[in-house]
Design a protein around this motif. Structure first.
Motif, PDB file in Angstrom:
ATOM      1  N   HIS A 164      11.432  -0.141   9.336  1.00  0.00           N
ATOM      2  CA  HIS A 164      10.387  -1.134   9.113  1.00  0.00           C
ATOM      3  C   HIS A 164      10.999  -2.517   9.308  1.00  0.00           C
ATOM      4  CE1 HIS A 164       8.750   1.996   6.002  1.00  0.00           C
ATOM      5  NE2 HIS A 164       8.668   2.419   7.237  1.00  0.00           N
ATOM      6  N   HIS A 165      10.400  -3.299  10.186  1.00  0.00           N
ATOM      7  CA  HIS A 165      10.971  -4.611  10.467  1.00  0.00           C
ATOM      8  C   HIS A 165       9.874  -5.522  10.981  1.00  0.00           C
ATOM      9  CE1 HIS A 165      14.507  -7.206  11.116  1.00  0.00           C
ATOM     10  NE2 HIS A 165      13.798  -7.719  12.112  1.00  0.00           N
ATOM     11  N   GLY A 166       9.524  -6.533  10.176  1.00  0.00           N
ATOM     12  CA  GLY A 166       8.460  -7.441  10.540  1.00  0.00           C
ATOM     13  C   GLY A 166       7.279  -7.282   9.599  1.00  0.00           C
TER      14      GLY A 166
ATOM     15  N   LEU B 231       1.962  -1.386   3.305  1.00  0.00           N
ATOM     16  CA  LEU B 231       2.316  -0.107   2.712  1.00  0.00           C
ATOM     17  C   LEU B 231       1.158   0.328   1.828  1.00  0.00           C
ATOM     18  CD1 LEU B 231       4.744   1.835   2.717  1.00  0.00           C
ATOM     19  CD2 LEU B 231       5.476   0.775   0.579  1.00  0.00           C
ATOM     20  N   VAL B 232       0.613   1.516   2.097  1.00  0.00           N
ATOM     21  CA  VAL B 232      -0.523   2.042   1.344  1.00  0.00           C
ATOM     22  C   VAL B 232      -0.073   3.311   0.637  1.00  0.00           C
ATOM     23  CG1 VAL B 232      -2.937   2.756   1.435  1.00  0.00           C
ATOM     24  CG2 VAL B 232      -2.053   1.150   3.126  1.00  0.00           C
ATOM     25  N   THR B 233      -0.345   3.402  -0.675  1.00  0.00           N
ATOM     26  CA  THR B 233       0.054   4.585  -1.443  1.00  0.00           C
ATOM     27  C   THR B 233      -1.154   5.471  -1.708  1.00  0.00           C
ATOM     28  OG1 THR B 233      -0.338   3.652  -3.629  1.00  0.00           O
ATOM     29  CG2 THR B 233       1.761   3.121  -2.578  1.00  0.00           C
ATOM     30  N   GLN B 234      -0.846   6.687  -2.152  1.00  0.00           N
ATOM     31  CA  GLN B 234      -1.898   7.649  -2.449  1.00  0.00           C
ATOM     32  C   GLN B 234      -2.754   7.205  -3.634  1.00  0.00           C
ATOM     33  OE1 GLN B 234      -0.275  11.575  -2.832  1.00  0.00           O
ATOM     34  NE2 GLN B 234      -1.968  12.483  -1.700  1.00  0.00           N
ATOM     35  N   ALA B 235      -2.193   6.343  -4.486  1.00  0.00           N
ATOM     36  CA  ALA B 235      -2.911   5.849  -5.658  1.00  0.00           C
ATOM     37  C   ALA B 235      -3.862   4.714  -5.310  1.00  0.00           C
ATOM     38  CB  ALA B 235      -1.913   5.388  -6.712  1.00  0.00           C
ATOM     39  N   GLY B 236      -3.956   4.338  -4.027  1.00  0.00           N
ATOM     40  CA  GLY B 236      -4.858   3.279  -3.618  1.00  0.00           C
ATOM     41  C   GLY B 236      -4.253   1.893  -3.679  1.00  0.00           C
ATOM     42  N   ILE B 237      -2.936   1.800  -3.905  1.00  0.00           N
ATOM     43  CA  ILE B 237      -2.253   0.507  -3.964  1.00  0.00           C
ATOM     44  C   ILE B 237      -1.855   0.084  -2.554  1.00  0.00           C
ATOM     45  CG2 ILE B 237      -0.279  -0.728  -4.913  1.00  0.00           C
ATOM     46  CD1 ILE B 237      -0.248   1.307  -7.190  1.00  0.00           C
ATOM     47  N   CYS B 238      -2.075  -1.184  -2.235  1.00  0.00           N
ATOM     48  CA  CYS B 238      -1.720  -1.732  -0.925  1.00  0.00           C
ATOM     49  C   CYS B 238      -0.727  -2.871  -1.092  1.00  0.00           C
ATOM     50  CB  CYS B 238      -2.956  -2.271  -0.203  1.00  0.00           C
ATOM     51  SG  CYS B 238      -4.076  -1.003   0.384  1.00  0.00           S
ATOM     52  N   TYR B 239       0.351  -2.808  -0.316  1.00  0.00           N
ATOM     53  CA  TYR B 239       1.324  -3.904  -0.304  1.00  0.00           C
ATOM     54  C   TYR B 239       1.378  -4.483   1.098  1.00  0.00           C
ATOM     55  CZ  TYR B 239       5.735  -6.411  -0.025  1.00  0.00           C
ATOM     56  OH  TYR B 239       6.688  -7.381   0.191  1.00  0.00           O
ATOM     57  N   GLN B 240       1.312  -5.804   1.196  1.00  0.00           N
ATOM     58  CA  GLN B 240       1.475  -6.494   2.475  1.00  0.00           C
ATOM     59  C   GLN B 240       2.599  -7.505   2.353  1.00  0.00           C
ATOM     60  OE1 GLN B 240      -1.952  -8.195   4.755  1.00  0.00           O
ATOM     61  NE2 GLN B 240      -0.839 -10.122   4.490  1.00  0.00           N
ATOM     62  N   GLY B 241       3.510  -7.433   3.304  1.00  0.00           N
ATOM     63  CA  GLY B 241       4.625  -8.358   3.274  1.00  0.00           C
ATOM     64  C   GLY B 241       5.458  -8.238   4.527  1.00  0.00           C
ATOM     65  N   THR B 242       6.658  -8.799   4.463  1.00  0.00           N
ATOM     66  CA  THR B 242       7.591  -8.762   5.580  1.00  0.00           C
ATOM     67  C   THR B 242       8.744  -7.832   5.237  1.00  0.00           C
ATOM     68  OG1 THR B 242       7.026 -11.030   6.161  1.00  0.00           O
ATOM     69  CG2 THR B 242       9.059 -10.150   7.088  1.00  0.00           C
ATOM     70  N   PHE B 243       9.138  -6.999   6.232  1.00  0.00           N
ATOM     71  CA  PHE B 243      10.234  -6.058   6.030  1.00  0.00           C
ATOM     72  C   PHE B 243      11.391  -6.435   6.948  1.00  0.00           C
ATOM     73  CE2 PHE B 243       6.465  -3.927   4.619  1.00  0.00           C
ATOM     74  CZ  PHE B 243       6.863  -3.059   3.620  1.00  0.00           C
ATOM     75  N   GLN B 244      12.589  -6.183   6.453  1.00  0.00           N
ATOM     76  CA  GLN B 244      13.790  -6.364   7.265  1.00  0.00           C
ATOM     77  C   GLN B 244      14.667  -5.142   7.087  1.00  0.00           C
ATOM     78  OE1 GLN B 244      15.833 -10.022   6.464  1.00  0.00           O
ATOM     79  NE2 GLN B 244      14.265 -11.305   7.418  1.00  0.00           N
ATOM     80  N   MET B 245      14.831  -4.382   8.175  1.00  0.00           N
ATOM     81  CA  MET B 245      15.665  -3.178   8.171  1.00  0.00           C
ATOM     82  C   MET B 245      15.302  -2.258   6.999  1.00  0.00           C
ATOM     83  SD  MET B 245      17.147  -3.580  10.906  1.00  0.00           S
ATOM     84  CE  MET B 245      17.479  -4.902  12.077  1.00  0.00           C
ATOM     85  N   ASP B 246      14.019  -1.945   6.911  1.00  0.00           N
ATOM     86  CA  ASP B 246      13.474  -1.008   5.930  1.00  0.00           C
ATOM     87  C   ASP B 246      13.364  -1.580   4.520  1.00  0.00           C
ATOM     88  OD1 ASP B 246      12.450   1.224   7.050  1.00  0.00           O
ATOM     89  OD2 ASP B 246      14.239   2.462   6.842  1.00  0.00           O
ATOM     90  N   LYS B 247      13.702  -2.834   4.323  1.00  0.00           N
ATOM     91  CA  LYS B 247      13.648  -3.418   2.979  1.00  0.00           C
ATOM     92  C   LYS B 247      12.641  -4.559   2.934  1.00  0.00           C
ATOM     93  CE  LYS B 247      18.491  -2.329   1.935  1.00  0.00           C
ATOM     94  NZ  LYS B 247      19.816  -2.883   1.557  1.00  0.00           N
ATOM     95  N   MET B 248      11.970  -4.696   1.776  1.00  0.00           N
ATOM     96  CA  MET B 248      11.044  -5.803   1.582  1.00  0.00           C
ATOM     97  C   MET B 248      11.816  -7.118   1.526  1.00  0.00           C
ATOM     98  SD  MET B 248       8.652  -4.093  -1.332  1.00  0.00           S
ATOM     99  CE  MET B 248       7.765  -2.564  -1.024  1.00  0.00           C
ATOM    100  N   ALA B 249      11.336  -8.097   2.251  1.00  0.00           N
ATOM    101  CA  ALA B 249      12.030  -9.393   2.306  1.00  0.00           C
ATOM    102  C   ALA B 249      11.018 -10.506   2.078  1.00  0.00           C
ATOM    103  CB  ALA B 249      12.720  -9.569   3.655  1.00  0.00           C
TER     104      ALA B 249
END
Length: 932
Positions: free
Chosen positions: A492-494, A498-516
């Motif tokens: 994940h990069h850029g 991220l959407v989970t089965q519980a209905g939670i949505c995260y939007q952000g920037t990723f750098q080499m698989d990590k949230m940044a």
């Protein structure tokens, strides 16, 4: 009346039949008395050849007796046609039996079968010299060996017999009157038996020359080269020739192989896989084989002509599988052997194909066309080849780590590498459907490991040199998460969601698989968290939380005891909102991840196909397999079959498609044509749509069916419509170019009009289910309130409901209702404005916003028509009159989830309708919805 020539033919056949009987009893039967198991291997082979000769002698004897019977019948019944004679009516059959005998006999000569067998009974055969001499009528040498006498006794009577055939048939021809009906038949028989004489002379001469060669070679070379059926055609010791760059000491041309001697090494080339071409000058000819290329250079042009002539003749015979007939010594120039052939070969020299066996089509020494390539390590490739490399569609099996497990690649190839669209099944349980470049996944593709396999996942997106790169969607089926966003080197990069089965949505920037950096977290209850998050989506550090009721908590956050969230900050209650719809519209992805750049990799192969001019043979490589073709390939690993799924007469399909594009350019024909094209799995637009729907479903079904992604989804649908319209224009451009015309430029306004009025209505049915589900989820709360109010209002009678809605009584259509004596106006139910109610319910029967707006217009017209009928005069409804009447019709229509319907219409309607009648009616219906 039978002629004297026919009588002579009868006597000739009687004499030959008796001779064959003597040969059988005096020569062949004694030769075959030796027990094969008591013989050494070479002698057993000689016995096999003698047994074959005996079978051919029996067949020759049978044909001779049949000829005798036909001659006797002719003499007894002179009125019968001359063509009843076997020698005339079935001359081909007689000829075939003679040729079989000669070939069997010469095989025995080459293998010295007679000398080998008679050694064990030499005294017996010495005693038979006189009897053998009686069979021979001429040319007997008293000093000849018994073996030579045997050989001469087995061919001399036949040679003389065929010679007499020709003489007597010539006399028969001369005896016929001009224009006799049998004249052509006799002439044909004369020609055939004359050719047979030539064939016999050549066959005997070749056998003697070949036998002499084997005597002059060393035992090592003789054992390596000698076979009974092989004949020497040309020897460089007789017609000198030099070989470069192999520097051969001697060149032998046989009827099945070209042999070069290099010291103790022998190079043998199967003539089926030898190509002969003219060299740079008249003394040279070029030879191409699967693994070697060299030239033969003669001393003078005459010698080169001999080699070239013999080579052409030998290669042609080898390809046909039989010797030329009528004669090997014909003066006619032999035909140039075809450059395109089919044969099997095993590669021996070092290189990529060392040890591999190829069976298929060839062209000038290289695999070209359909074929099968098998390696010793278990690799198999079935498909098309070009210049010796895999090129075109093919299926490759690679042995996997586990026994009986294979990696199966069903894809297109270019110059020996996977290039283009393919379907791959791996021994690990993974499958890949998508594009390759230079043997690596490159472009758009889907990689999947389906449950119940461990660590099940599905990635739909773009690849670059074998790694996930670009935009893509991945489902982690074990963890119940979906990532929608950008990738780089399999991470994940850029920007991403991220959407989970519980209905939670995260939007952000990723750098080499990590949230940044900062991100946004949205919960199912519309709570909004903004700040920096941990990998398990826990707010950390400075942040902000907006609750569903509008309260805002801003401060510092950390993980609390257990799974709670510890905070220290300020709670702001000034933004309290009692309206639940005020917080349910929070959306992700639209600003941070514009839809216009998501799936360009799906369109790239299509545009490459258009730039190439839409070639029929590359359609699958660029656009992928259509549905039926893909189903056929599912079982192809078992039988390794790569036949085309479409018949040969479909080669002009692409040309027909382009002709259709030109024929349906007019506005009234365009939309029906596009509808048909998009539904056709073999049409380029249909293939493109199927991939776009694959990406849409991968993003917005299952875990991705999240209300916070609704705006992103509807933006994506519009973007797909723009892309499909541009694709249609691309096909139109190719079609016009083929006619020498050009396509006019399209301005932005015209393009938007066509996208919304033509393409979007055609696209919506394919994605309506997934898209409408998102609208339902987003507007669930307000639609629930609407449904509850609808239920309460629906309990009221017509008059009560009209009164409650404050509809003016002069607008009530109660006079249209026929009441019985037991009914009163106060109990009338669902009979007012019934036709308008039924019309409005048709909103649910279509997915096209334009058709929904037309339903709304018809409903409005029907309400107005009912009012004018009640009033008995022309009347235009004011807004104060229309609104309560439309609410009444809406209540009676009982349209559930109307909020979702209204928002979808508003988002997807043609912008050209804004400010017009349809916009006014939609706004009125929205007001009715809010009032309810």
């Amino acid at each position: 009346m039978a002629s004297s020539e026919e009588t002579a033919l009868l006597q000739l056949e009687e004499l030959f039949s008796a001779t064959l009987a003597r040969i059988d009893s005096l020569i062949l039967q004694p030769l075959l008395l030796v027990e094969p198991e008591h013989l050494e291997p070479r002698s057993r082979e000689c016995m096999r050849l003698l047994q074959r000769l005996h079978q051919c002698t029996q067949r020759l004897w049978e044909v001779t007796d049949q000829s005798l019977r036909s001659l006797r019948h002719r003499l007894q019944h002179p009125s019968c046609s001359l063509e009843t004679l076997l020698l005339l009516s079935k001359a081909d059959r007689v000829l075939e039996v003679h040729v079989e005998y000669i070939e069997s006999y010469t095989n025995c000569i080459v293998a010295t079968a007679f000398q080998s067998v008679i050694k064990r009974k030499s005294k017996y055969w010495q005693g038979q010299r006189k009897a053998l001499g009686q069979i021979l009528t001429c040319g007997l040498n008293p000093k000849s060996s018994v073996g030579a006498m045997l050989a001469q006794a087995l061919h001399q009577p036949l040679t003389q017999h065929v010679q007499q055939y020709v003489i007597l048939l010539l006399r028969l021809r001369d005896s016929l009157e001009e224009g006799h009906p049998s004249q052509k038949t006799v002439m044909r028989a004369i020609s055939l038996f004359g050719d047979l004489q030539s064939f016999m002379r050549q066959a005997l001469l070749q056998a003697e020359v070949t036998q002499s060669l084997w005597h002059n070679l060393s035992s090592h070379l003789r054992d390596a080269l000698c076979t009974p059926t092989r004949r020497l055609l040309l020897d460089s010791q007789d017609v000198p020739v030099t070989v470069t760059p192999l520097c051969a000491e001697r060149v032998l041309l046989f009827d099945d192989a070209l042999v070069l001697f290099q010291g103790h090494r022998i190079h043998t080339f199967d003539l089926k896989l030898v190509w002969v071409d003219s060299g740079q000058d008249e003394c040279e000819c070029l030879i191409a084989t699967p693994e070697d290329e060299f030239s033969l250079r003669a001393r003078d042009p005459q010698d080169q002509v001999i080699w070239r002539w013999k080579m052409f003749m030998a290669v042609g015979q080898a390809l046909r599988g039989k010797k030329d007939f009528p004669g090997l010594g014909s003066d006619l120039e032999p035909a140039v052997p075809p450059a395109h052939r089919r044969a099997a070969y095993t590669f021996r020299q070092e290189g990529r194909l060392c040890g591999a066996s190829y069976d298929g089509e060839w062209h000038r020494g290289r695999p070209q066309g359909k074929g099968t390539l098998k390696w010793p390590d278990g690799r198999n490739h079935v498909g098309h080849f070009h210049h010796g490399l895999e090129h075109g569609f093919g299926i490759l099996l690679l042995p996997g780590a586990a026994e009986d497990k294979f990696d199966c690649y069903k894809c297109h190839w270019r110059e020996g590498r996977k290039h283009g669209y393919g379907m791959c099944e791996y021994s690990t349980g993974e499958t890949y459907k998508g594009y390759f470049q230079d043997d690596l996944r490159h472009g758009f593709g889907v990689l999947e490991r389906a449950p119940p396999a461990p660590q099940a996942f599905r990635y739909t997106g773009h690849w670059e040199r074998g790694q996930r790169n670009g935009f893509g969607v991945q489902d982690d089926m074990d963890g119940g998460e979906r990532y929608i966003g950008w990738w780089q080197t399999d991470q994940h990069h850029g920007p991403g969601i991220l959407v989970t089965q519980a209905g939670i949505c995260y939007q952000g920037t990723f750098q080499m698989d990590k949230m940044a950096g900062p991100g946004v977290l949205l919960f199912e209850d519309d709570s909004l968290h903004e700040g920096t998050f941990t990998r398990d989506l826990m707010l950390r550090g400075k942040g902000k939380v907006t609750l569903p009721d509008g309260f805002v908590l801003e401060g510092w956050f950390a993980r609390g005891t257990g799974k709670g969230l510890y905070t220290q900050g300020v709670l702001d209650t000034s933004a309290f909102s009692p309206d639940p719809s005020s917080t349910s519209k929070r959306q992700l992805g639209v600003g941070a991840m514009p839809a216009n750049g998501h799936w360009q990799g799906v369109f790239d192969p299509f545009w490459a196909f258009v730039r190439e001019g839409c070639p029929e043979d590359l359609q699958e490589a660029f656009l992928g397999f259509h549905i039926q073709r893909a189903k056929e390939l599912q079982s192809s690993q078992d039988n390794l079959c790569c036949q085309r799924s479409h018949p040969e007469d479909s080669r002009g399909a692409m040309r027909d498609i382009l002709e259709d594009v030109l024929r349906h350019r007019e506005p009234e024909a365009l939309q029906p044509f596009l509808r048909k094209a998009l539904c056709d799995s073999q049409h380029p637009l249909g293939k493109l749509l199927s991939k776009l729907m694959l990406t849409f479903q991968a993003t917005y079904t299952g875990v991705g069916a999240n209300k916070h992604l609704q705006d992103l989804a509807q933006d994506q649908v519009k973007q797909h419509a723009r892309g499909l319209w541009a694709a249609y224009r691309g096909l139109l451009q190719v079609a016009l170019k083929s006619k020498g015309q050009t396509l006019e430029e399209e301005d932005e306004k015209t393009r938007n009009l066509q996208v919304h009025s033509v393409m979007l209505p055609l696209l919506l049915p394919s994605c309506y289910g997934e898209l409408f589900t998102l609208y339902l989820l987003l507007h669930k709360k307000e639609d629930t309130c609407y449904s509850q109010s609808l239920t309460k209002l629906g309990l009221l009678s017509d008059t009560k409901l009209l009164e409650f809605l404050d509809v003016q009584k002069y607008l009530w259509p109660l006079s249209d209702i026929k009441l019985t004596s037991n009914e009163r106006y106060s109990f009338v139910r669902e009979k007012c404005f019934l036709s308008a109610t039924e019309l409005l319910q048709k909103v649910l029967t279509t997915v096209d916003p334009w058709e929904k707006l037309q339903v709304l217009e018809k409903t409005y017209r029907e309400i107005e028509a009912t009012v004018m009928r009640v009033m008995g005069q022309e009347h235009r409804l004011t807004m104060d009159e229309l609104l309560p009447l439309l609410i009444y019709v809406l209540v009676r229509a009982r349209i559930l989830n109307l909020g979702a319907e209204l928002h979808l219409i508003r988002d997807m309607m043609d912008p050209s309708h804004l400010g017009g009648l349809y916009d006014f009616l939609l706004t009125t219906l929205e007001s009715c919805y809010r009032q309810i």
